[in-house]
Design an enzyme around this catalytic site. Structure first.
Site, PDB file in Angstrom:
ATOM      1  N   GLU A 249      16.687  46.618  23.882  1.00 28.23           N
ATOM      2  CA  GLU A 249      17.260  46.202  25.158  1.00 28.23           C
ATOM      3  C   GLU A 249      18.001  47.372  25.802  1.00 28.23           C
ATOM      4  O   GLU A 249      17.909  47.618  27.000  1.00 28.23           O
ATOM      5  CB  GLU A 249      18.211  45.014  24.948  1.00 28.23           C
ATOM      6  CG  GLU A 249      18.876  44.568  26.244  1.00 28.23           C
ATOM      7  CD  GLU A 249      19.668  43.276  26.134  1.00 28.23           C
ATOM      8  OE1 GLU A 249      19.655  42.646  25.051  1.00 28.23           O
ATOM      9  OE2 GLU A 249      20.291  42.897  27.151  1.00 28.23           O
ATOM     10  N   ARG A 250      18.734  48.116  24.977  1.00 30.33           N
ATOM     11  CA  ARG A 250      19.534  49.224  25.522  1.00 30.33           C
ATOM     12  C   ARG A 250      18.635  50.341  26.045  1.00 30.33           C
ATOM     13  O   ARG A 250      18.924  50.942  27.075  1.00 30.33           O
ATOM     14  CB  ARG A 250      20.521  49.705  24.464  1.00 30.33           C
ATOM     15  CG  ARG A 250      21.598  48.657  24.355  1.00 30.33           C
ATOM     16  CD  ARG A 250      22.512  48.719  23.216  1.00 30.33           C
ATOM     17  NE  ARG A 250      23.398  47.557  23.330  1.00 30.33           N
ATOM     18  CZ  ARG A 250      24.127  47.055  22.355  1.00 30.33           C
ATOM     19  NH1 ARG A 250      24.109  47.609  21.165  1.00 30.33           N
ATOM     20  NH2 ARG A 250      24.896  46.006  22.567  1.00 30.33           N
ATOM     21  N   GLN A 343      25.821  59.184  49.427  1.00 30.94           N
ATOM     22  CA  GLN A 343      26.706  60.033  50.233  1.00 30.94           C
ATOM     23  C   GLN A 343      25.893  60.934  51.170  1.00 30.94           C
ATOM     24  O   GLN A 343      26.258  61.135  52.325  1.00 30.94           O
ATOM     25  CB  GLN A 343      27.582  60.884  49.285  1.00 30.94           C
ATOM     26  CG  GLN A 343      28.629  61.726  49.963  1.00 30.94           C
ATOM     27  CD  GLN A 343      29.787  60.890  50.519  1.00 30.94           C
ATOM     28  OE1 GLN A 343      29.919  59.716  50.210  1.00 30.94           O
ATOM     29  NE2 GLN A 343      30.589  61.497  51.371  1.00 30.94           N
ATOM     30  N   GLY A 347      26.426  57.323  56.900  1.00 32.30           N
ATOM     31  CA  GLY A 347      26.621  55.892  57.177  1.00 32.30           C
ATOM     32  C   GLY A 347      25.408  55.048  56.857  1.00 32.30           C
ATOM     33  O   GLY A 347      25.531  53.889  56.429  1.00 32.30           O
ATOM     34  N   GLY A 370      23.912  44.438  28.747  1.00 32.18           N
ATOM     35  CA  GLY A 370      23.265  44.988  27.548  1.00 32.18           C
ATOM     36  C   GLY A 370      24.277  45.578  26.584  1.00 32.18           C
ATOM     37  O   GLY A 370      23.941  46.375  25.708  1.00 32.18           O
TER      38      GLY A 370
HETATM   39  C1  LIG Z   1      23.842  40.823  36.051  1.00 35.07           C
HETATM   40  C2  LIG Z   1      24.144  40.513  34.618  1.00 35.07           C
HETATM   41  C3  LIG Z   1      23.104  40.118  33.783  1.00 35.07           C
HETATM   42  C4  LIG Z   1      23.371  39.791  32.456  1.00 35.07           C
HETATM   43  N1  LIG Z   1      22.358  39.303  31.659  1.00 35.07           N
HETATM   44  C5  LIG Z   1      22.663  38.778  30.449  1.00 35.07           C
HETATM   45  C6  LIG Z   1      21.677  38.069  29.695  1.00 35.07           C
HETATM   46  O1  LIG Z   1      20.523  37.941  30.100  1.00 35.07           O
HETATM   47  N2  LIG Z   1      22.036  37.524  28.520  1.00 35.07           N
HETATM   48  C7  LIG Z   1      23.309  37.632  28.014  1.00 35.07           C
HETATM   49  O2  LIG Z   1      23.556  37.102  26.939  1.00 35.07           O
HETATM   50  N3  LIG Z   1      24.267  38.299  28.704  1.00 35.07           N
HETATM   51  C8  LIG Z   1      23.969  38.858  29.909  1.00 35.07           C
HETATM   52  N4  LIG Z   1      24.942  39.517  30.633  1.00 35.07           N
HETATM   53  C9  LIG Z   1      26.276  39.628  30.084  1.00 35.07           C
HETATM   54  C10 LIG Z   1      26.658  41.044  29.698  1.00 35.07           C
HETATM   55  O3  LIG Z   1      25.925  41.486  28.596  1.00 35.07           O
HETATM   56  C11 LIG Z   1      28.184  41.035  29.452  1.00 35.07           C
HETATM   57  O4  LIG Z   1      28.799  40.856  30.731  1.00 35.07           O
HETATM   58  C12 LIG Z   1      28.674  42.287  28.784  1.00 35.07           C
HETATM   59  O5  LIG Z   1      28.214  42.370  27.456  1.00 35.07           O
HETATM   60  C13 LIG Z   1      30.221  42.352  28.760  1.00 35.07           C
HETATM   61  O6  LIG Z   1      30.773  41.180  28.310  1.00 35.07           O
HETATM   62  P1  LIG Z   1      31.939  40.469  29.171  1.00 35.07           P
HETATM   63  O7  LIG Z   1      31.467  40.331  30.558  1.00 35.07           O
HETATM   64  O8  LIG Z   1      32.365  39.250  28.457  1.00 35.07           O
HETATM   65  O9  LIG Z   1      33.110  41.529  29.181  1.00 35.07           O
HETATM   66  P2  LIG Z   1      34.311  41.619  28.116  1.00 35.07           P
HETATM   67  O10 LIG Z   1      33.763  41.595  26.745  1.00 35.07           O
HETATM   68  O11 LIG Z   1      35.329  40.619  28.479  1.00 35.07           O
HETATM   69  O12 LIG Z   1      34.868  43.075  28.418  1.00 35.07           O
HETATM   70  C14 LIG Z   1      35.798  43.353  29.471  1.00 35.07           C
HETATM   71  C15 LIG Z   1      36.148  44.845  29.408  1.00 35.07           C
HETATM   72  O13 LIG Z   1      36.744  45.137  28.131  1.00 35.07           O
HETATM   73  C16 LIG Z   1      36.055  46.222  27.532  1.00 35.07           C
HETATM   74  N5  LIG Z   1      36.032  46.059  26.075  1.00 35.07           N
HETATM   75  C17 LIG Z   1      35.709  44.945  25.357  1.00 35.07           C
HETATM   76  N6  LIG Z   1      35.769  45.217  24.040  1.00 35.07           N
HETATM   77  C18 LIG Z   1      36.131  46.529  23.912  1.00 35.07           C
HETATM   78  C19 LIG Z   1      36.380  47.396  22.801  1.00 35.07           C
HETATM   79  N7  LIG Z   1      36.215  47.014  21.541  1.00 35.07           N
HETATM   80  N8  LIG Z   1      36.743  48.678  23.060  1.00 35.07           N
HETATM   81  C20 LIG Z   1      36.884  49.124  24.323  1.00 35.07           C
HETATM   82  N9  LIG Z   1      36.671  48.341  25.430  1.00 35.07           N
HETATM   83  C21 LIG Z   1      36.302  47.066  25.219  1.00 35.07           C
HETATM   84  C22 LIG Z   1      34.630  46.147  28.094  1.00 35.07           C
HETATM   85  O14 LIG Z   1      33.946  47.370  27.962  1.00 35.07           O
HETATM   86  C23 LIG Z   1      34.931  45.755  29.532  1.00 35.07           C
HETATM   87  O15 LIG Z   1      35.235  46.900  30.263  1.00 35.07           O
HETATM   88  C24 LIG Z   1      24.693  39.908  31.953  1.00 35.07           C
HETATM   89  C25 LIG Z   1      25.718  40.347  32.785  1.00 35.07           C
HETATM   90  C26 LIG Z   1      25.472  40.632  34.110  1.00 35.07           C
HETATM   91  C27 LIG Z   1      26.606  41.042  34.995  1.00 35.07           C
END
Ligand SMILES: Cc1cc2nc3c(=O)[nH]c(=O)nc-3n(C[C@H](O)[C@H](O)[C@H](O)COP(=O)(O)OP(=O)(O)OC[C@H]3O[C@@H](n4cnc5c(N)ncnc54)[C@H](O)[C@@H]3O)c2cc1C
Length: 402
Positions: A249-250, A343, A347, A370
């Site tokens: 995935e990554r 950039q 505009g 991901g």
């Molecule tokens: C458009 C879109 C499509 C997506 N598609 C899917 C999908 O198909 N299936 C699915 O399951 N998910 C999906 N996701 C979810 C996505 O994988 C998560 O949003 C992502 O993994 C981050 O999780 P969170 O939003 O809960 O953020 P959080 O885990 O709440 O993190 C918030 C912040 O804290 C930081 N953080 C958290 N833990 C640590 C740590 N240990 N050290 C340092 N920093 C940390 C994060 O980097 C982030 O900046 C999607 C998201 C979006 C926006």
């Protein structure tokens, strides 16, 4: 010319790759790009686009022919992902369906599940999504709360998922859930849940700042009876399966980044060569030339690394850390490159009908989904400091024994 500058990409070197590239371009031209505004408005793309992709052999490209797939190696999927992104149009969410969901079914599904889902996925009749993230947890997958209780002949599933790519259009979702609550990773299992199951409902597609044609939504499970045989692999091994599959995935996200940068650089060369300021093309300013030179170099460096990762994945040798490096570095580069290209448009770069505006908005999420780029660095650092973590673990164990 930009094309002459680039190192030849052996990873896409065969005639079959070239033929696939042409099919993708034609598919995008005829069946995706003309409908983009309509899909952006409704928040998801049409089923016809999926069926057409299936007809042209663009779905499940690197899955087994025995189940309707293309039987090709991962480099063909990689080419498709890049080409879509290069045209700023990963609209139908094909990579999620074919390169993330499909492999889970093929690798861990029973023969019955493979026969049931894969051939229909290849034609576009069945669209698949993957639900890991929940409203209360994303990065920390082990903290999920969605649970499934063994009721003898079925699993009783309760909970919810959020941010699910193509969740709204999908016909089934692979749901990560706890089948043995109160035990950490051992308790996570993966269930294949049909969208028409009683008790399974979906939210409306989210209004996002980008990727507007690939829907993202919430999924809710209220006493959903999931057939016992819909489990992928062994009960309790879901976390291990997810960790095994996440590098793919990554890498798909890194590939999307490469494609988008390529498209944006080509677009910026064209735009700055045509647009004039102070009586000369914008391309004539040294600032523009230096920026373009920097971006072309940065992309080239990332492309070489991502190509290597593609080869490693095709040979089943890509490690989690290498995939994390590719994902965070390519998407950080994408963010910088797309911002610079915007950039250079002045505009007009901010106006939606200009491709760079869309591409810029689409690209922002790449550093989040991901697994966030911070989590990628956590994973890499964990390997760098594995000796330190081993010592820490031993100390904790000893302390608990005393
Ligand atoms: C458009 C879109 C499509 C997506 N598609 C899917 C999908 O198909 N299936 C699915 O399951 N998910 C999906 N996701 C979810 C996505 O994988 C998560 O949003 C992502 O993994 C981050 O999780 P969170 O939003 O809960 O953020 P959080 O885990 O709440 O993190 C918030 C912040 O804290 C930081 N953080 C958290 N833990 C640590 C740590 N240990 N050290 C340092 N920093 C940390 C994060 O980097 C982030 O900046 C999607 C998201 C979006 C926006």
């Amino acid at each position: 010319m930009y094309a002459d500058l680039k190192i030849k990409r052996d990873v896409y070197g065969t005639e079959e790759h070239q033929m696939l590239r042409e099919t993708i371009r034609e598919y995008l031209k005829q069946h995706v790009l003309p409908y983009r505004e309509e899909w952006e408005e409704q928040g998801f793309c049409s089923r016809e686009a999926w069926l057409k992709a299936g007809e042209l052999g663009l779905l499940n490209i690197s899955l087994s022919e025995a189940y309707g797939g293309g039987g090709l190696d991962f480099s063909f999927s990689a080419l498709l992902i890049e080409e879509m992104s290069r045209a700023f149009a990963d609209s139908p969410g094909i990579s999620m369906h074919s390169d993330i969901v499909g492999p889970y079914i093929e690798r861990y599904g029973s023969e019955t599940l493979k026969q049931k889902y894969l051939p229909k996925m290849a034609t576009g009749e069945a669209i698949g999504s993957l639900g890991m993230t929940e409203p209360s947890t994303g990065s920390d997958v082990q903290a999920i709360q969605t649970n499934a209780v063994d009721k003898g002949d079925y699993w009783l599933l309760n909970g919810s998922k959020t941010f699910i790519t193509i969740g709204y259009t999908s016909d089934f979702t692979i749901v990560a859930c706890k089948t043995r609550p109160n035990t950490p990773q051992q308790g996570i299992s993966l269930l294949v849940v049909d969208a028409d199951s009683e008790g399974f409902s979906k939210g409306k597609p989210f209004k996002k700042i980008g990727l507007k044609t690939s829907d993202t939504c919430e999924l809710f499970f209220e006493d959903v009876k999931v057939p016992k045989e819909n489990i992928l692999g062994e009960e309790g091994k879901g976390f291990i399966y997810m960790m095994t599959e996440l590098p793919r995935e990554r890498l798909t996200i890194a590939l999307q980044a490469i494609g988008a940068c390529e498209g944006a650089i080509e677009d910026a060369i064209k735009y700055t060569s045509e647009r004039t300021a102070f009586g000369q093309p914008v391309a004539g300013f040294q600032n523009t030339q230096f920026k373009m030179a920097e971006m072309a170099t940065k992309l080239q460096i990332h492309q070489v690394f991502v190509d290597k990762c593609t080869e490693l994945l095709a040979d089943h040798k890509l490690t989690a850390e290498q995939a994390s490096m590719a994902k965070f570095s390519a998407t950080d580069a994408q963010f910088e490159i797309l911002d610079t290209c915007l950039q250079l448009h002045g505009g007009y770069g901010y106006i939606w009908e200009y491709p760079i505006a869309r591409a810029f908005a689409d690209s922002r999420v790449a550093r989040i989904y991901g697994g966030t780029n911070e989590i990628m660095k956590v994973m890499i650092a964990r390997r760098l400091f594995s000796g330190y973590y081993a010592q820490l673990k031993a100390k904790r164990k000893a302390a608990m024994a005393n």
